[in-house]
Design a protein around this motif. Structure first.
Motif, PDB file in Angstrom:
ATOM      1  N   GLN A 118       0.638  -1.387   0.415  1.00  0.00           N
ATOM      2  CA  GLN A 118      -0.518   0.023   0.186  1.00  0.00           C
ATOM      3  C   GLN A 118       0.833   1.175  -0.255  1.00  0.00           C
ATOM      4  O   GLN A 118       1.735   0.746  -0.286  1.00  0.00           O
ATOM      5  N   GLY A 119       0.167   2.463   0.046  1.00  0.00           N
ATOM      6  CA  GLY A 119       0.660   3.730  -0.231  1.00  0.00           C
ATOM      7  C   GLY A 119       1.568   3.742  -0.901  1.00  0.00           C
ATOM      8  O   GLY A 119       1.030   3.836  -2.385  1.00  0.00           O
ATOM      9  N   THR A 120       2.076   5.013  -1.633  1.00  0.00           N
ATOM     10  CA  THR A 120       3.182   5.594  -2.261  1.00  0.00           C
ATOM     11  C   THR A 120       3.794   4.430  -3.183  1.00  0.00           C
ATOM     12  O   THR A 120       5.030   4.132  -2.532  1.00  0.00           O
ATOM     13  N   ILE A 121       4.364   4.675  -4.327  1.00  0.00           N
ATOM     14  CA  ILE A 121       6.230   4.356  -4.968  1.00  0.00           C
ATOM     15  C   ILE A 121       6.767   5.625  -4.707  1.00  0.00           C
ATOM     16  O   ILE A 121       6.444   6.847  -4.452  1.00  0.00           O
ATOM     17  N   PRO A 122       7.802   4.906  -3.321  1.00  0.00           N
ATOM     18  CA  PRO A 122       8.848   5.663  -3.153  1.00  0.00           C
ATOM     19  C   PRO A 122       9.768   6.367  -3.428  1.00  0.00           C
ATOM     20  O   PRO A 122      10.260   6.108  -5.498  1.00  0.00           O
ATOM     21  N   TRP A 123       9.724   8.044  -3.956  1.00  0.00           N
ATOM     22  CA  TRP A 123      11.206   8.937  -4.759  1.00  0.00           C
ATOM     23  C   TRP A 123      12.282   8.034  -4.823  1.00  0.00           C
ATOM     24  O   TRP A 123      12.590   8.657  -5.661  1.00  0.00           O
ATOM     25  N   GLU A 124      12.838   7.690  -3.908  1.00  0.00           N
ATOM     26  CA  GLU A 124      14.193   6.842  -3.962  1.00  0.00           C
ATOM     27  C   GLU A 124      13.955   6.424  -4.828  1.00  0.00           C
ATOM     28  O   GLU A 124      15.451   5.643  -4.722  1.00  0.00           O
ATOM     29  N   LEU A 125      13.246   4.981  -5.046  1.00  0.00           N
ATOM     30  CA  LEU A 125      13.332   3.982  -6.053  1.00  0.00           C
ATOM     31  C   LEU A 125      13.786   4.687  -6.965  1.00  0.00           C
ATOM     32  O   LEU A 125      14.720   3.721  -8.485  1.00  0.00           O
ATOM     33  N   GLY A 126      13.893   5.853  -7.797  1.00  0.00           N
ATOM     34  CA  GLY A 126      14.983   6.373  -9.051  1.00  0.00           C
ATOM     35  C   GLY A 126      15.985   7.235  -8.536  1.00  0.00           C
ATOM     36  O   GLY A 126      17.052   6.778  -9.846  1.00  0.00           O
ATOM     37  N   ASN A 127      16.387   6.736  -7.879  1.00  0.00           N
ATOM     38  CA  ASN A 127      18.141   6.802  -7.285  1.00  0.00           C
ATOM     39  C   ASN A 127      18.332   5.443  -8.036  1.00  0.00           C
ATOM     40  O   ASN A 127      20.074   5.403  -8.107  1.00  0.00           O
ATOM     41  N   LEU A 128      17.348   4.265  -7.881  1.00  0.00           N
ATOM     42  CA  LEU A 128      18.102   2.746  -8.913  1.00  0.00           C
ATOM     43  C   LEU A 128      18.876   2.616 -10.265  1.00  0.00           C
ATOM     44  O   LEU A 128      17.868   2.144 -10.516  1.00  0.00           O
ATOM     45  N   LEU A 131      18.479  -0.341 -12.214  1.00  0.00           N
ATOM     46  CA  LEU A 131      17.935  -1.144 -11.843  1.00  0.00           C
ATOM     47  C   LEU A 131      17.558  -1.269 -14.339  1.00  0.00           C
ATOM     48  O   LEU A 131      17.154  -0.647 -14.735  1.00  0.00           O
ATOM     49  N   GLY A 132      17.148  -2.719 -14.058  1.00  0.00           N
ATOM     50  CA  GLY A 132      16.572  -3.261 -16.185  1.00  0.00           C
ATOM     51  C   GLY A 132      15.415  -3.216 -15.317  1.00  0.00           C
ATOM     52  O   GLY A 132      14.591  -3.415 -16.615  1.00  0.00           O
ATOM     53  N   THR A 133      14.558  -4.150 -14.923  1.00  0.00           N
ATOM     54  CA  THR A 133      13.234  -4.043 -14.474  1.00  0.00           C
ATOM     55  C   THR A 133      12.405  -3.811 -13.411  1.00  0.00           C
ATOM     56  O   THR A 133      12.851  -4.255 -12.099  1.00  0.00           O
ATOM     57  N   VAL A 134      11.937  -3.645 -13.346  1.00  0.00           N
ATOM     58  CA  VAL A 134      10.632  -3.502 -12.236  1.00  0.00           C
ATOM     59  C   VAL A 134       9.532  -3.789 -12.371  1.00  0.00           C
ATOM     60  O   VAL A 134       8.280  -3.347 -13.217  1.00  0.00           O
ATOM     61  N   MET A 135       8.525  -4.683 -11.521  1.00  0.00           N
ATOM     62  CA  MET A 135       7.074  -4.826 -11.688  1.00  0.00           C
ATOM     63  C   MET A 135       6.365  -4.784 -10.111  1.00  0.00           C
ATOM     64  O   MET A 135       6.865  -5.312  -9.024  1.00  0.00           O
ATOM     65  N   LEU A 136       5.202  -3.850 -10.340  1.00  0.00           N
ATOM     66  CA  LEU A 136       5.058  -3.671  -9.419  1.00  0.00           C
ATOM     67  C   LEU A 136       2.948  -4.332  -9.171  1.00  0.00           C
ATOM     68  O   LEU A 136       2.323  -3.558  -8.927  1.00  0.00           O
ATOM     69  N   ARG A 137       3.098  -5.185 -10.191  1.00  0.00           N
ATOM     70  CA  ARG A 137       1.599  -4.954 -11.041  1.00  0.00           C
ATOM     71  C   ARG A 137       1.343  -5.433  -9.955  1.00  0.00           C
ATOM     72  O   ARG A 137       1.347  -6.986  -8.984  1.00  0.00           O
ATOM     73  N   ARG A 140      -1.813  -2.808  -4.264  1.00  0.00           N
ATOM     74  CA  ARG A 140      -3.014  -1.878  -3.449  1.00  0.00           C
ATOM     75  C   ARG A 140      -2.135  -0.078  -3.361  1.00  0.00           C
ATOM     76  O   ARG A 140      -2.220   0.182  -2.175  1.00  0.00           O
ATOM     77  N   LEU A 141      -1.067  -0.352  -4.689  1.00  0.00           N
ATOM     78  CA  LEU A 141      -0.605   0.745  -4.199  1.00  0.00           C
ATOM     79  C   LEU A 141      -1.403   2.009  -4.405  1.00  0.00           C
ATOM     80  O   LEU A 141      -2.131   1.887  -5.720  1.00  0.00           O
ATOM     81  N   GLY A 142      -1.169   3.785  -4.901  1.00  0.00           N
ATOM     82  CA  GLY A 142      -1.461   4.554  -4.385  1.00  0.00           C
ATOM     83  C   GLY A 142      -1.338   5.627  -4.643  1.00  0.00           C
ATOM     84  O   GLY A 142       0.340   5.985  -4.394  1.00  0.00           O
ATOM     85  N   GLY A 143      -1.604   7.500  -4.864  1.00  0.00           N
ATOM     86  CA  GLY A 143      -1.161   8.650  -5.206  1.00  0.00           C
ATOM     87  C   GLY A 143      -0.336   8.716  -6.678  1.00  0.00           C
ATOM     88  O   GLY A 143      -1.092   8.227  -6.976  1.00  0.00           O
ATOM     89  N   GLU A 144       0.375   9.419  -6.448  1.00  0.00           N
ATOM     90  CA  GLU A 144       0.920   9.849  -8.028  1.00  0.00           C
ATOM     91  C   GLU A 144       2.104   9.867  -7.823  1.00  0.00           C
ATOM     92  O   GLU A 144       3.141   9.544  -7.250  1.00  0.00           O
ATOM     93  N   LEU A 145       2.423   8.993  -9.284  1.00  0.00           N
ATOM     94  CA  LEU A 145       3.943   8.742  -9.819  1.00  0.00           C
ATOM     95  C   LEU A 145       4.945   9.502  -9.055  1.00  0.00           C
ATOM     96  O   LEU A 145       4.931  11.316  -9.939  1.00  0.00           O
ATOM     97  N   PRO A 146       6.227   9.161  -8.938  1.00  0.00           N
ATOM     98  CA  PRO A 146       7.459  10.446  -8.326  1.00  0.00           C
ATOM     99  C   PRO A 146       7.618  11.092  -9.642  1.00  0.00           C
ATOM    100  O   PRO A 146       8.620   9.640 -10.503  1.00  0.00           O
ATOM    101  N   GLU A 147       8.312  11.709  -9.850  1.00  0.00           N
ATOM    102  CA  GLU A 147       8.819  12.145 -11.769  1.00  0.00           C
ATOM    103  C   GLU A 147      10.017  11.619 -11.441  1.00  0.00           C
ATOM    104  O   GLU A 147      10.830  11.746 -12.399  1.00  0.00           O
ATOM    105  N   SER A 148      10.618  11.596  -9.983  1.00  0.00           N
ATOM    106  CA  SER A 148      12.306  10.406  -9.923  1.00  0.00           C
ATOM    107  C   SER A 148      11.947   9.505 -11.081  1.00  0.00           C
ATOM    108  O   SER A 148      13.755   9.340 -11.479  1.00  0.00           O
ATOM    109  N   LEU A 149      11.552   8.997 -11.432  1.00  0.00           N
ATOM    110  CA  LEU A 149      10.990   7.677 -11.995  1.00  0.00           C
ATOM    111  C   LEU A 149      11.903   7.900 -13.337  1.00  0.00           C
ATOM    112  O   LEU A 149      12.878   7.016 -13.750  1.00  0.00           O
ATOM    113  N   GLY A 150      11.320   9.671 -13.857  1.00  0.00           N
ATOM    114  CA  GLY A 150      12.194   9.485 -15.086  1.00  0.00           C
ATOM    115  C   GLY A 150      13.779   8.773 -15.120  1.00  0.00           C
ATOM    116  O   GLY A 150      14.448   8.886 -16.223  1.00  0.00           O
TER     117      GLY A 150
END
Length: 260
Positions: A118-128, A131-137, A140-150
């Motif tokens: 649950q909760g939001t996707i942490p912006w810190e994920l963008g520091n990795l 990473l070649g693959t991210v699967m969070l399908r 119950r994640l909510g909120g907005e996507l952090p710009e850092s994922l870019g």
């Protein structure tokens, strides 16, 4: 008694009928590099694995519960091998995805599909950035996507079947290695970013079952490798692009957009 095998470096017990909890004694295995227990009937929480020796942790397809243990932050050696990096998919693990997961600096694959996060996707994920693959399908994640994922250099991103909302970040257009982007089954609104037209190696884009509006940006005709495109069941309007790969997509890519 496995915890007494002090020199053990690999424990591979996948695809069996093991049940019960993962024994806490495994925290004593300071040299353990691979712990692969997927496809069993294990239950209970993940034990607090110690140290930074573990490179492969695959506990997928079990009945594990609880939250991610804090000690995950110390598993800085996690990386991709033939058996994957960090795969906890197909369990019932809950709580939030902690920001300290970014401490796993060598991580190449993050698979948390089909859990109860649950909760939001942490912006810190963008520091990795490795990473070649991210699967969070299927969480119950909510909120907005952090710009850092870019900032990520990933090839595959699946955030489908959650409760994510807000506008899609323009920064996603910076993910120049992205080949597959799946955001279906959420609550995203606003426009499809024109920056998506910069995803030069993108082969698949699935935005179905959201609340996206306005027109399909003409910049997407620049995606010469795009073989799958689906925006069904949104609120899109205007004229469908007809150039480039869009000349190959049928009506089933646009179902449920009555103003297109």
């Amino acid at each position: 008694c496995l915890g007494s095998l002090k020199n053990l470096t690999e424990l591979l017990l996948f695809q069996n009928n093991l049940s019960g909890k993962i024994p806490a004694s495994l925290v004593q295995l300071k040299l353990l590099k691979s712990l692969v227990l997927y496809a069993n009937n294990l239950e209970g929480p993940i034990p607090p694995l110690q140290g930074n020796k573990i490179e492969v942790l695959d506990l997928s397809s079990n009945n594990l519960t609880g939250a991610l243990p804090d000690v995950i932050a110390n598993l800085s050696s996690l990386r991709q091998c033939n058996l994957g990096g960090l795969d906890l998919s197909h369990n019932d693990i809950g709580g939030t995805i902690p920001g300290y997961i970014s401490n796993c600096s060598g991580l190449n694959v993050l698979n948390l599909n089909d859990n109860s996060f649950q909760g939001t996707i942490p912006w810190e994920l963008g520091n990795l950035v490795g990473l070649g693959t991210v699967m969070l399908r299927g969480n119950r994640l909510g909120g907005e996507l952090p710009e850092s994922l870019g900032n990520l250099t990933i090839s595959f991103l699946d955030l489908s079947s959650n409760f994510l909302e807000g506008e899609l970040p323009d920064s996603f257009g910076n993910m120049q290695r992205l080949m597959y982007l799946t955001l279906s089954g959420n609550r995203f609104s606003g426009k499809i970013p024109a920056s998506f037209g910069r995803l030069s190696v993108l082969e698949g884009l699935d935005l179905t079952r959201n609340r996206l509006s306005d027109s399909i940006p003409e910049t997407l005709v620049n995606l010469t490798k795009l073989g799958y495109f689906n925006v069904s069941y949104n609120n899109l309007s205007g004229t469908v692009p007809s150039k480039g790969q869009f000349s190959t997509f049928g009506c089933d890519s646009y179902i449920g957009n009555k103003y297109l």
